[in-house]
Design an enzyme around this catalytic site. Structure first.
Site, PDB file in Angstrom:
ATOM      1  N   TYR A 144       0.853  -1.185   0.000  1.00  0.00           N
ATOM      2  CA  TYR A 144       0.000   0.000   0.000  1.00  0.00           C
ATOM      3  C   TYR A 144       0.889   1.235   0.000  1.00  0.00           C
ATOM      4  CZ  TYR A 144      -3.446   3.493   1.504  1.00  0.00           C
ATOM      5  OH  TYR A 144      -4.262   4.606   1.596  1.00  0.00           O
ATOM      6  N   ASP A 238       9.306   2.573   0.029  1.00  0.00           N
ATOM      7  CA  ASP A 238       8.263   3.243   0.790  1.00  0.00           C
ATOM      8  C   ASP A 238       8.362   2.760   2.233  1.00  0.00           C
ATOM      9  OD1 ASP A 238       6.059   4.313   1.967  1.00  0.00           O
ATOM     10  OD2 ASP A 238       4.596   3.528   0.534  1.00  0.00           O
ATOM     11  N   LYS A 266       4.180   8.646   9.172  1.00  0.00           N
ATOM     12  CA  LYS A 266       3.863   8.045  10.474  1.00  0.00           C
ATOM     13  C   LYS A 266       4.807   8.499  11.602  1.00  0.00           C
ATOM     14  CE  LYS A 266       0.851   4.772   8.374  1.00  0.00           C
ATOM     15  NZ  LYS A 266       0.888   3.983   7.187  1.00  0.00           N
TER      16      LYS A 266
HETATM   17  C1  LIG Z   1       0.310   4.530   5.781  1.00  0.00           C
HETATM   18  C2  LIG Z   1       1.069   4.324   4.551  1.00  0.00           C
HETATM   19  C3  LIG Z   1       0.996   5.195   3.454  1.00  0.00           C
HETATM   20  C4  LIG Z   1       0.017   6.335   3.395  1.00  0.00           C
HETATM   21  O1  LIG Z   1       0.235   7.268   4.388  1.00  0.00           O
HETATM   22  P1  LIG Z   1      -0.973   8.266   4.804  1.00  0.00           P
HETATM   23  O2  LIG Z   1      -0.334   9.181   5.804  1.00  0.00           O
HETATM   24  O3  LIG Z   1      -2.042   7.390   5.365  1.00  0.00           O
HETATM   25  O4  LIG Z   1      -1.407   8.964   3.570  1.00  0.00           O
HETATM   26  C5  LIG Z   1       1.843   4.989   2.390  1.00  0.00           C
HETATM   27  N1  LIG Z   1       2.705   3.968   2.378  1.00  0.00           N
HETATM   28  C6  LIG Z   1       2.800   3.092   3.400  1.00  0.00           C
HETATM   29  C7  LIG Z   1       3.802   2.004   3.337  1.00  0.00           C
HETATM   30  C8  LIG Z   1       1.968   3.225   4.509  1.00  0.00           C
HETATM   31  O5  LIG Z   1       2.047   2.327   5.493  1.00  0.00           O
END
Ligand SMILES: *Cc1c(COP(=O)(O)O)cnc(C)c1O
Length: 430
Positions: A144, A238, A266
Site C-alpha cells: 500500500y 516506501d 507516520k
Molecule cells: C500509511 C502508509 C501510506 C500512506 O500514508 P498516509 O499518511 O495514510 O497517507 C503509504 N505507504 C505506506 C507504506 C503506509 O504504510
C-alpha cells in the site's frame, strides 16, 4: 463490557460522515461489530466513550512509538503552538528536522516535507518520472502506498502486467502506466521489464506492513536493485510505516540495498500529520523550485507538526537501543500468542521487525499477498473481538501490522498472552 455510547456515537457519525469514519479501515468492516469511539489515550492505553480501557497495539496505525501523550512530544507541541499555528514561510524547525532525518539514512542527501504518506509517495513517483523522463511504474500487489490514482490498481485480465483501476473514479488511462508484480518474486518483476521499456521506478515496501507484516527477502531486494540498475530505473523504498519502526536507519541498513528515493511518514510526525520524501542531491535537484518537477503544500513543514517530529526523532536518536528493546517485547508477544494458539490446535504464522509485529492464522508461511489472503479471516475476526472484550486493542483487519510502543510493559505483554489463551479457548469451544 458495554459499548452503548460507541454504538450511539457511530450511528450519529454514519448520518454525517460516509461509513461514520474518515478512513475506511476504522469502520471495523472486516471484523464486524462497532468501532470503539476514543476519548483519550495515555501511555499504552486507550479509553473509549463508555469508559472502557484497552492496551493499544495500533498506536494510531504506527506513529506513536512512545505511546500516547509522550511528555517530551506533548511539551514540544504546546511550546510550538504558543508561537503560531502556521506561517506559510520557512522556519528553522524544518531545517532541524531535515538535518535529523538525512542523518538517519545513507541514501538521502535532501528531504522535502509534506503532510501525509500519500502525498510523499505521489510526489516521489512524480519526481522519479521527471528524473528519468519515463511514464511507467512497477508496484507490488499487497503493498500500500496511499490512495493516489495511479496506485489504486489491481491485476488486469490475461497475462499482461499492466494494472486496472481498483476503485471507481480512477481512469484506466491513469493506471495503464502502473505494472503489477508479485512480492518476493523476481521473475514477476522481470516480466514487467520485458513488457515495458519505459519504467521510471519500482516502488516497494521493503518491509511490507499493509498485507500483514511480510518482510521482503534480502536476496529478492538485491536482485531488484540489480534489475533497476540494469534498466536505468529508480528504486523507491516506501518506508512510511517501517521507517523508525523496524530499525532507525531504514531497510537499507539491514538489507544492504539502497533505494534511490525514500518515502517516510507516520513516526516522522510524532503523531502529527507529516510525510517526507528524500533522495540523493542529483535527484532532489529536479524538484521545484530548484528544478522543473512541481510539488507544493500550504501546510507542508507546518511548525507544530515539525516540533512533534523533531521531539520524536530526537528522542529516538538519544535512545538508539529502543528498537531492540521493543523488538524483544514484540517477539515475546507473538511467540506467546503462537504457543497459546497452538495449544488449542490453531496454527499461527508470526513475524517481527523491530517494533512491528504480524500474525496470520495460516498453515503456511506468508511470502506475498496471495499467501496472506489465504489466511483464516473468520478466525481473525473472532480473535479480534475476543481480545477487544478482554481489553486489548488490535488492528481491526488481518492485513494490518501491530505496533509495540515504549509504554507497553513486560507485564502487559504477559497479560496479553494470557488473554489470548482465554480467547483461543473460547473460540475453539464455541
Ligand atoms: C500509511 C502508509 C501510506 C500512506 O500514508 P498516509 O499518511 O495514510 O497517507 C503509504 N505507504 C505506506 C507504506 C503506509 O504504510
Amino acid at each position: 463490557m458495554s459499548r452503548d455510547a460507541s454504538i450511539k456515537a457511530f450511528e450519529e457519525a454514519q448520518s454525517l460522515i460516509p461509513g461514520g469514519v474518515n478512513s475506511p479501515v476504522r469502520a471495523f468492516k472486516s471484523v464486524g461489530g462497532v468501532p470503539v469511539f476514543i476519548t483519550e489515550g495515555e501511555g499504552a492505553y486507550l479509553t473509549d466513550v463508555d469508559g472502557n480501557k484497552y492496551v493499544d497495539f495500533v498506536q494510531s496505525w504506527g506513529p506513536l512509538i512512545f505511546g500516547h501523550r509522550d511528555e517530551t512530544i506533548e511539551k514540544a507541541v504546546i511550546e510550538a503552538v504558543k508561537h503560531g499555528l502556521s506561517f506559510g514561510a520557512p522556519t528553522q524547525a524544518e531545517t532541524d528536522l531535515a538535518k535529523l532525518v538525512v542523518g538517519f539514512f545513507d541514501s538521502i542527501d535532501k528531504v522535502r516535507f509534506v503532510s501525509s504518506g500519500t502525498e510523499a509517495v505521489m510526489s516521489a513517483i512524480r519526481l522519479a518520472r521527471g528524473f528519468t523522463g519515463r511514464d511507467d511504474i512497477v508496484k507490488f500487489t499487497g503493498c500500500y502506498h496511499g490512495h493516489s490514482d495511479s496506485l489504486l490498481v489491481e491485476a488486469g485480465s490475461g497475462a499482461a502486467t499492466f494494472g486496472n483501476p481498483s476503485s471507481p473514479g480512477v481512469p484506466a488511462d491513469f493506471t495503464k502506466h502502473t505494472l503489477l508484480a508479485t512480492y518476493n518474486d523476481i521473475q514477476s518483476v522481470k516480466k514487467c521489464f520485458a513488457d515495458s521499456k519505459d519504467i521510471a521506478c519500482v516502488i516497494i515496501e521493503p518491509i511490507a506492513g499493509n498485507m500483514g507484516l511480510v518482510p521482503a527477502d534480502k536476496e529478492f531486494l538485491h536482485e531488484l536493485r540489480k534489475l533497476c540498475d540494469e534498466n536505468g530505473t529508480l528504486l523507491i523504498f516506501d518506508e512510511v510505516m517501517s521507517g523508525f519502526r523496524a530499525t532507525l536507519h531504514g531497510a537499507e541498513s539491514i538489507t544492504g540495498v539502497k533505494p534511490d528515493i525514500l518515502t517516510l511518514g507516520k513516526v516522522i510526525g510524532g503523531g502529527m500529520p507529516v510525510g517526507a520524501f528524500g533522495a540523493r542531491a542529483e535527484i532532489m535537484a529536479m524538484l521545484s523550485p530548484d528544478g522543473p518537477v512541481y510539488q507544493a503544500g500550504t501546510l507542508s513543514g507546518n511548525p507544530v507538526a515539525m516540533a512533534a517530529g523533531l521531539a520524536a526523532l530526537t528522542k529516538l536518536k538519544q535512545n538508539a537501543r529502543v528498537i531492540a528493546v521493543l523488538e524483544e517485547r514484540a517477539k515475546r508477544l507473538v511467540e506467546g500468542m503462537r504457543k497459546s494458539a497452538s495449544s488449542y490446535g490453531i496454527t499461527m504464522q508470526t513475524d517481527v521487525r523491530g517494533s512491528m509485529f504480524g500474525f496470520f492464522f495460516n498453515e503456511k508461511p506468508v511470502k506475498n499477498f496471495a499467501d496472506a489472503a489465504n489466511s483464516d479471516a473468520e478466525l481473525f475476526a473472532k480473535f479480534h473481538s475476543g481480545m477487544l472484550n478482554e481489553g486489548y486493542y488490535f488492528a481491526c483487519s488481518l492485513y494490518e501490522t501491530g505496533f509495540i510502543s515504549t509504554a507497553v510493559t513486560d507485564e502487559m505483554i504477559e497479560d496479553t498472552i494470557r488473554a489470548s489463551a482465554k480467547v483461543f479457548k473460547a473460540i475453539t469451544n464455541g
